[in-house]
Design a protein around this motif. Sequence first.
Motif, PDB file in Angstrom:
ATOM      1  N   SER A   1      10.000  -5.458 -11.367  1.00 44.27           N
ATOM      2  CA  SER A   1       8.481  -5.809 -11.357  1.00 44.27           C
ATOM      3  C   SER A   1       8.489  -7.560 -11.287  1.00 44.27           C
ATOM      4  O   SER A   1       7.170  -7.581 -11.241  1.00 44.27           O
ATOM      5  CB  SER A   1       8.557  -5.559 -12.684  1.00 44.27           C
TER       6      SER A   1
ATOM      7  N   THR B   1      17.574  -5.094 -19.416  1.00 45.50           N
ATOM      8  CA  THR B   1      15.729  -4.323 -19.274  1.00 45.50           C
ATOM      9  C   THR B   1      15.775  -3.321 -20.151  1.00 45.50           C
ATOM     10  O   THR B   1      14.825  -3.171 -20.549  1.00 45.50           O
ATOM     11  CB  THR B   1      15.376  -5.093 -17.872  1.00 45.50           C
TER      12      THR B   1
ATOM     13  N   TYR C   1      13.460  -1.653 -22.922  1.00 40.98           N
ATOM     14  CA  TYR C   1      12.171  -0.895 -23.311  1.00 40.98           C
ATOM     15  C   TYR C   1      12.148   0.587 -23.843  1.00 40.98           C
ATOM     16  O   TYR C   1      11.569   1.172 -23.915  1.00 40.98           O
ATOM     17  CB  TYR C   1      11.715  -0.637 -21.168  1.00 40.98           C
TER      18      TYR C   1
ATOM     19  N   SER D   1      12.682  -9.641 -22.014  1.00 40.25           N
ATOM     20  CA  SER D   1      13.837  -8.446 -23.049  1.00 40.25           C
ATOM     21  C   SER D   1      14.876  -9.519 -23.422  1.00 40.25           C
ATOM     22  O   SER D   1      15.789  -8.478 -24.227  1.00 40.25           O
ATOM     23  CB  SER D   1      14.292  -7.568 -21.461  1.00 40.25           C
TER      24      SER D   1
HETATM   25  C1  LIG Z   1      10.981  -7.703 -19.269  1.00 44.23           C
HETATM   26  C2  LIG Z   1      10.850  -7.971 -17.722  1.00 44.23           C
HETATM   27  C3  LIG Z   1       9.783  -9.553 -18.771  1.00 44.23           C
HETATM   28  O1  LIG Z   1       9.302 -10.281 -17.050  1.00 44.23           O
HETATM   29  O2  LIG Z   1      11.906  -8.526 -17.762  1.00 44.23           O
HETATM   30  P1  LIG Z   1      13.069  -9.635 -18.402  1.00 44.23           P
HETATM   31  O3  LIG Z   1      12.876 -10.625 -19.545  1.00 44.23           O
HETATM   32  O4  LIG Z   1      13.895  -8.396 -18.058  1.00 44.23           O
HETATM   33  O5  LIG Z   1      14.126 -10.522 -17.052  1.00 44.23           O
HETATM   34  C4  LIG Z   1       9.954  -7.048 -16.766  1.00 44.23           C
HETATM   35  O6  LIG Z   1       9.372  -6.512 -17.778  1.00 44.23           O
HETATM   36  C5  LIG Z   1      11.208  -6.523 -16.539  1.00 44.23           C
HETATM   37  O7  LIG Z   1      11.058  -6.797 -14.571  1.00 44.23           O
HETATM   38  P2  LIG Z   1      12.433  -6.384 -13.782  1.00 44.23           P
HETATM   39  O8  LIG Z   1      13.492  -7.757 -14.331  1.00 44.23           O
HETATM   40  O9  LIG Z   1      12.274  -7.110 -12.680  1.00 44.23           O
HETATM   41  O10 LIG Z   1      12.853  -4.653 -14.665  1.00 44.23           O
HETATM   42  P3  LIG Z   1      12.732  -3.743 -12.805  1.00 44.23           P
HETATM   43  O11 LIG Z   1      13.799  -4.109 -12.173  1.00 44.23           O
HETATM   44  O12 LIG Z   1      11.626  -3.591 -12.150  1.00 44.23           O
HETATM   45  O13 LIG Z   1      13.502  -2.940 -14.144  1.00 44.23           O
HETATM   46  C6  LIG Z   1      14.154  -2.633 -15.007  1.00 44.23           C
HETATM   47  C7  LIG Z   1      14.164  -1.400 -15.320  1.00 44.23           C
HETATM   48  O14 LIG Z   1      12.814  -1.596 -17.321  1.00 44.23           O
HETATM   49  C8  LIG Z   1      12.622  -0.523 -17.141  1.00 44.23           C
HETATM   50  N1  LIG Z   1      10.748  -1.332 -17.245  1.00 44.23           N
HETATM   51  C9  LIG Z   1      10.942  -2.341 -16.320  1.00 44.23           C
HETATM   52  C10 LIG Z   1       9.677  -2.885 -15.798  1.00 44.23           C
HETATM   53  C11 LIG Z   1       8.531  -2.002 -16.756  1.00 44.23           C
HETATM   54  N2  LIG Z   1       7.214  -2.574 -16.284  1.00 44.23           N
HETATM   55  N3  LIG Z   1       8.843  -1.415 -17.522  1.00 44.23           N
HETATM   56  C12 LIG Z   1      10.176  -0.898 -17.994  1.00 44.23           C
HETATM   57  O15 LIG Z   1      10.290   0.176 -17.810  1.00 44.23           O
HETATM   58  C13 LIG Z   1      12.484   0.233 -16.514  1.00 44.23           C
HETATM   59  O16 LIG Z   1      12.886   1.044 -17.643  1.00 44.23           O
HETATM   60  C14 LIG Z   1      13.029   0.174 -15.354  1.00 44.23           C
HETATM   61  O17 LIG Z   1      14.253   0.892 -14.513  1.00 44.23           O
END
Ligand SMILES: C[C@@](CO)(OP(=O)(O)O)[C@H](O)COP(=O)(O)OP(=O)(O)OC[C@H]1O[C@@H](n2ccc(N)nc2=O)[C@H](O)[C@@H]1O
Length: 368
Positions: free
Chosen positions: A212, A254, A258, A326
């Motif tokens: 994402s 992450t 969620y 996260s």
């Molecule tokens: C939370 C965020 C904020 O920018 O990133 P981080 O802070 O962890 O880096 C993002 O939404 C994370 O993005 P990313 O780290 O690319 O996640 P992904 O690989 O796409 O997804 C990992 C897991 O996080 C959950 N996920 C991710 C994105 C989203 N919109 N909804 C979700 O529920 C899902 O369980 C997925 O299997």
Amino acid sequence: MSCEGSQQENRASAVGRADGAAALDGPRLRADADAGRVDAAAERPLVDLFAEARSVQCDDRLATGGWLRLAAPAKVNLHLEVGAADHRGFHHVDTVLHALALHDVLSMRLRPAKPGAGLQLAVSARGRGDVQAPDVPGSQNIAHRAVETLARLLGRTHDELIELVIDKHVPAQAGLGGGSSDAAAALVGAARLWGIDPECPEVMEAARQLGSDVPFFLVGGAALFTGRGERLVRALRPRRGIVALVKPAGGVPTAQAYRAFDRLAAAGGGAPAPAGGLLQRAVGAEEVPLFNSLAPASEQVLPELAEVRAWIGAQPGVREALLCGSGACTFAVCDSSEACLRLVGQAKARGWWARATSFAPLRAAVVG
Ligand SMILES: C[C@@](CO)(OP(=O)(O)O)[C@H](O)COP(=O)(O)OP(=O)(O)OC[C@H]1O[C@@H](n2ccc(N)nc2=O)[C@H](O)[C@@H]1O
Ligand SMILES: Nc1ncnc2c1ncn2[C@@H]1O[C@H](COP(=O)(O)OP(=O)(O)O)[C@@H](O)[C@H]1O
């Protein structure tokens, strides 16, 4: 050439690049990069955009032999509003991401492979300073998957070896997007090695398939994204600011954050986002209110985050602070370099990882 010699040479080019950051960021972000140029000059003692890339050029193994050098900046989410999950379990988000000067460095080169071998990849990652290498083998590194994904989308079947070395300056499971940024840089690097336009649709499509957050690092600077976080709404003018990063020893996966968010939402918990419309109207990143829907959930996953939040909130010279995505890193926007460096020193004395950096108009890009 001696390391000292190349260091001096690179120092000169680094100053040139800081002044000319627009060249890195490409035409779409030229106005944003111009805004960031003022920052780079004003904050030069603290913010050396290319410090890591330069130190890697002093590495004997990588100093020769036609290696391409790429910078993969970290990010923070200035604003992260999380909604409901879709049928695949991905949550709807409205988020403003902002790049930081802190970055990993990728070194890539292309060599011939045996006839009939197809695409061969040799990916390795090494920790730098107090940052550990990722806990996965090279074949599972997201940068490895990035090159494979792009080759598949392009239908590329040449017999060739791509060597890729990642120097990690961005800690993992921190919410700083280190792995996602490495993936974006690997896409840009592979495109360059293959003589393909990095703006081509296959590069963006590969980014979407990888994660994402990956598309953001192809855009960089500051930008509003929606969907599961992969869909660009529009770029924003990057903001200025000196930033301290503080992370306790543990990480927050992450997916766990969620899941904890869902549990809290089901129980009627979670803070409401600030009054609507602000994100849609914002032109500059400094107008975006700091907010993170995941913060209470991540604090449940790693309770020490509440301690970090309370401690940072009590430090002098901190304007605002927020959990990075996260987690498990928290960022603090500081009044001055002095306040930032004091905070970083004291956080380290408490046993936490900490780093002084700044907001920056960067994206994943070739730097040498
Ligand atoms: C939370 C965020 C904020 O920018 O990133 P981080 O802070 O962890 O880096 C993002 O939404 C994370 O993005 P990313 O780290 O690319 O996640 P992904 O690989 O796409 O997804 C990992 C897991 O996080 C959950 N996920 C991710 C994105 C989203 N919109 N909804 C979700 O529920 C899902 O369980 C997925 O299997
Ligand atoms: N190049 C990489 N850098 C960091 N982590 C990676 C990389 N490739 C795969 N990983 C895996 O991805 C996980 C999440 O890393 P990262 O994207 O840095 O964290 P975050 O989602 O908190 O921003 C790591 O714990 C590691 O197992």
